[in-house]
Design an enzyme around this catalytic site. Sequence first.
Site, PDB file in Angstrom:
ATOM      1  N   ASN A 124      71.234  -6.556 -47.960  1.00 23.69           N
ATOM      2  CA  ASN A 124      71.581  -5.212 -47.508  1.00 23.69           C
ATOM      3  C   ASN A 124      73.033  -5.212 -47.025  1.00 23.69           C
ATOM      4  O   ASN A 124      73.347  -5.795 -45.995  1.00 23.69           O
ATOM      5  CB  ASN A 124      70.626  -4.819 -46.367  1.00 23.69           C
ATOM      6  CG  ASN A 124      70.924  -3.437 -45.806  1.00 23.69           C
ATOM      7  OD1 ASN A 124      71.903  -2.790 -46.187  1.00 23.69           O
ATOM      8  ND2 ASN A 124      70.084  -2.980 -44.894  1.00 23.69           N
TER       9      ASN A 124
ATOM     10  N   HIS B  87      69.707   2.803 -51.855  1.00 25.70           N
ATOM     11  CA  HIS B  87      70.090   1.835 -50.831  1.00 25.70           C
ATOM     12  C   HIS B  87      69.135   0.639 -50.947  1.00 25.70           C
ATOM     13  O   HIS B  87      67.963   0.807 -51.268  1.00 25.70           O
ATOM     14  CB  HIS B  87      69.982   2.473 -49.445  1.00 25.70           C
ATOM     15  CG  HIS B  87      70.369   1.537 -48.348  1.00 25.70           C
ATOM     16  ND1 HIS B  87      71.544   0.825 -48.379  1.00 25.70           N
ATOM     17  CD2 HIS B  87      69.730   1.155 -47.207  1.00 25.70           C
ATOM     18  CE1 HIS B  87      71.621   0.072 -47.294  1.00 25.70           C
ATOM     19  NE2 HIS B  87      70.523   0.240 -46.576  1.00 25.70           N
TER      20      HIS B  87
ATOM     21  N   CYS C 125      74.134   2.724 -42.730  1.00 29.35           N
ATOM     22  CA  CYS C 125      73.966   2.383 -44.157  1.00 29.35           C
ATOM     23  C   CYS C 125      74.199   3.554 -45.101  1.00 29.35           C
ATOM     24  O   CYS C 125      74.449   3.348 -46.287  1.00 29.35           O
ATOM     25  CB  CYS C 125      72.572   1.814 -44.405  1.00 29.35           C
ATOM     26  SG  CYS C 125      72.247   0.309 -43.494  1.00 29.35           S
TER      27      CYS C 125
HETATM   28  O1  UT7 Z   1      69.352  -0.513 -43.342  1.00 26.04           O
HETATM   29  C1  UT7 Z   1      68.528  -0.555 -42.200  1.00 26.04           C
HETATM   30  C2  UT7 Z   1      68.087  -1.964 -41.956  1.00 26.04           C
HETATM   31  N1  UT7 Z   1      66.710  -2.133 -41.607  1.00 26.04           N
HETATM   32  C3  UT7 Z   1      65.778  -2.544 -42.483  1.00 26.04           C
HETATM   33  O2  UT7 Z   1      66.010  -2.630 -43.628  1.00 26.04           O
HETATM   34  C4  UT7 Z   1      64.423  -2.911 -41.943  1.00 26.04           C
HETATM   35  C5  UT7 Z   1      63.265  -2.487 -42.731  1.00 26.04           C
HETATM   36  N2  UT7 Z   1      62.160  -3.381 -42.469  1.00 26.04           N
HETATM   37  C6  UT7 Z   1      61.895  -4.434 -43.273  1.00 26.04           C
HETATM   38  O3  UT7 Z   1      62.571  -4.620 -44.253  1.00 26.04           O
HETATM   39  C7  UT7 Z   1      60.733  -5.331 -42.932  1.00 26.04           C
HETATM   40  O4  UT7 Z   1      59.972  -4.766 -41.879  1.00 26.04           O
HETATM   41  C8  UT7 Z   1      61.182  -6.765 -42.542  1.00 26.04           C
HETATM   42  C9  UT7 Z   1      61.722  -7.494 -43.771  1.00 26.04           C
HETATM   43  C10 UT7 Z   1      62.261  -6.706 -41.482  1.00 26.04           C
HETATM   44  C11 UT7 Z   1      60.012  -7.570 -42.002  1.00 26.04           C
HETATM   45  O5  UT7 Z   1      58.948  -7.590 -42.960  1.00 26.04           O
HETATM   46  P1  UT7 Z   1      57.441  -7.332 -42.461  1.00 26.04           P
HETATM   47  O6  UT7 Z   1      56.577  -7.508 -43.633  1.00 26.04           O
HETATM   48  O7  UT7 Z   1      57.435  -5.999 -41.781  1.00 26.04           O
HETATM   49  O8  UT7 Z   1      57.215  -8.529 -41.455  1.00 26.04           O
HETATM   50  P2  UT7 Z   1      56.799  -8.475 -39.923  1.00 26.04           P
HETATM   51  O9  UT7 Z   1      57.863  -7.843 -39.106  1.00 26.04           O
HETATM   52  O10 UT7 Z   1      55.435  -7.911 -39.856  1.00 26.04           O
HETATM   53  O11 UT7 Z   1      56.745 -10.008 -39.559  1.00 26.04           O
HETATM   54  C12 UT7 Z   1      55.743 -10.841 -40.081  1.00 26.04           C
HETATM   55  C13 UT7 Z   1      55.926 -12.237 -39.517  1.00 26.04           C
HETATM   56  C14 UT7 Z   1      56.096 -12.308 -38.002  1.00 26.04           C
HETATM   57  O12 UT7 Z   1      55.390 -13.413 -37.542  1.00 26.04           O
HETATM   58  P3  UT7 Z   1      53.935 -13.248 -36.838  1.00 26.04           P
HETATM   59  O13 UT7 Z   1      54.208 -12.375 -35.660  1.00 26.04           O
HETATM   60  O14 UT7 Z   1      53.091 -12.601 -37.875  1.00 26.04           O
HETATM   61  O15 UT7 Z   1      53.571 -14.661 -36.518  1.00 26.04           O
HETATM   62  C15 UT7 Z   1      57.584 -12.554 -37.839  1.00 26.04           C
HETATM   63  O16 UT7 Z   1      57.883 -13.265 -36.676  1.00 26.04           O
HETATM   64  O17 UT7 Z   1      57.086 -12.852 -40.091  1.00 26.04           O
HETATM   65  C16 UT7 Z   1      57.883 -13.409 -39.034  1.00 26.04           C
HETATM   66  N3  UT7 Z   1      59.280 -13.371 -39.435  1.00 26.04           N
HETATM   67  C17 UT7 Z   1      59.853 -14.352 -40.169  1.00 26.04           C
HETATM   68  N4  UT7 Z   1      59.364 -15.499 -40.673  1.00 26.04           N
HETATM   69  C18 UT7 Z   1      60.205 -16.265 -41.386  1.00 26.04           C
HETATM   70  C19 UT7 Z   1      60.200 -12.426 -39.177  1.00 26.04           C
HETATM   71  N5  UT7 Z   1      61.371 -12.767 -39.745  1.00 26.04           N
HETATM   72  C20 UT7 Z   1      61.198 -13.950 -40.361  1.00 26.04           C
HETATM   73  C21 UT7 Z   1      62.011 -14.805 -41.112  1.00 26.04           C
HETATM   74  N6  UT7 Z   1      61.473 -15.939 -41.610  1.00 26.04           N
HETATM   75  N7  UT7 Z   1      63.300 -14.512 -41.371  1.00 26.04           N
END
Ligand code: UT7
Length: 347
Positions: free
Chosen positions: A280, A250, A112
């Site tokens: 992104n 970014h 990125c």
């Molecule tokens: O340029 C480099 C690219 N990388 C990034 O930008 C990643 C940076 N990280 C993030 O932006 C965030 O960590 C995410 C957006 C990826 C995730 O947000 P979060 O607040 O950290 O959520 P989480 O990983 O704690 O997930 C919470 C819940 C989980 O369910 P449980 O285990 O709590 O039941 C996930 O399974 O949300 C669930 N989940 C979703 N639910 C609906 C994960 N993805 C999705 C989805 N829709 N697309």
Amino acid sequence: MATYAAITGWGKAMPPAVLTNEDLSTFLDTNDEWIISRTGMKERRISHVSGLEMAVAASRRALACAGLEAKDVDLIVYGTCSADEQVPNAASGVQAALGAQRAASMDVNTACTSFLYALTTATAMIRTGVVRNAIVIGVEIISPFMDWDNRNVAVLFGDGCAAVVVQASDKQEGLLGEQLGCIAEARQTLRVRGMGTAYTNHAVTSGDTAWDFDGQEIFKRAVQGMVQASTAVMAKHGVTAADIDLVVPHQANQRIIDAVISRCGLPDEKVMLTVARYGNMSAATVPVALNEALEEGRVKPGALILMPAFGAGLTFCAHLVRWGERVTPLGESDAALPPAKAARLKW
Ligand code: UT7
């Protein structure tokens, strides 16, 4: 007298096909509310043409904006982690399409952050007298190697492209300084299995990808890296948050941007945002946001711009740019992407 590397041209080439959160929820167990509240994203673009075709259109526009012709170009730097081919390099494809016969051409891949590392490369080569006129491209076509069954990643990314022209100048403008880094111990937090020669004879074949993605760990490291780089580059150049006119970060997640901005003591109204509309776009994110800031009149003559970014590796950086006097194009190009009949999610 010192030579600087002014940004004198800019152009973008955005694919027209839009993939909304509602569209994603027709084939993934996800929903608009989750995606908006966790990421700030509403929609993203899916390209119907190759990365190279986007890069050529954006470069033509950037050249016209700078009032230059292809024959004037000494260097093309193509920032991406999704080159259409490994061999030959992608920049040479732009060079051939433009007819920039005198140019040297190279690709830079830091995921990125590739556009900003490419800007560092071109600026350094201008400042040391190796070249005078360069095109720097940030392009990404993630849709062909997305794992469309994985809701953890499929909702986050989009395709896009923009380019800038960088020219030798006696005035103190362009990239004033940058802080670069890489948290290599966290490199396993983001890996696309299936891209690269390591997978040629393995279970995941090229074109059939699986993403290793530790979202929360990337989130923490991204904030840490971007805050550290932003503070360091500002301190190195005797600049405080109050001196920054515009932040073009970014855009991987609205919450990451908010955390970086508040920790750096910068107000929200100074931030250029595209994350809701484009998601992104990896290397394309910062140059597209810069282009749109210019189109919207948010870059004033002489503005001081901070550009913090992070990407797989985990590479991170913050670039400090002094804009010149001109904030409008010298010329326009009618270069455009061909019309999209139908976008394909998997090629
Ligand atoms: O340029 C480099 C690219 N990388 C990034 O930008 C990643 C940076 N990280 C993030 O932006 C965030 O960590 C995410 C957006 C990826 C995730 O947000 P979060 O607040 O950290 O959520 P989480 O990983 O704690 O997930 C919470 C819940 C989980 O369910 P449980 O285990 O709590 O039941 C996930 O399974 O949300 C669930 N989940 C979703 N639910 C609906 C994960 N993805 C999705 C989805 N829709 N697309």
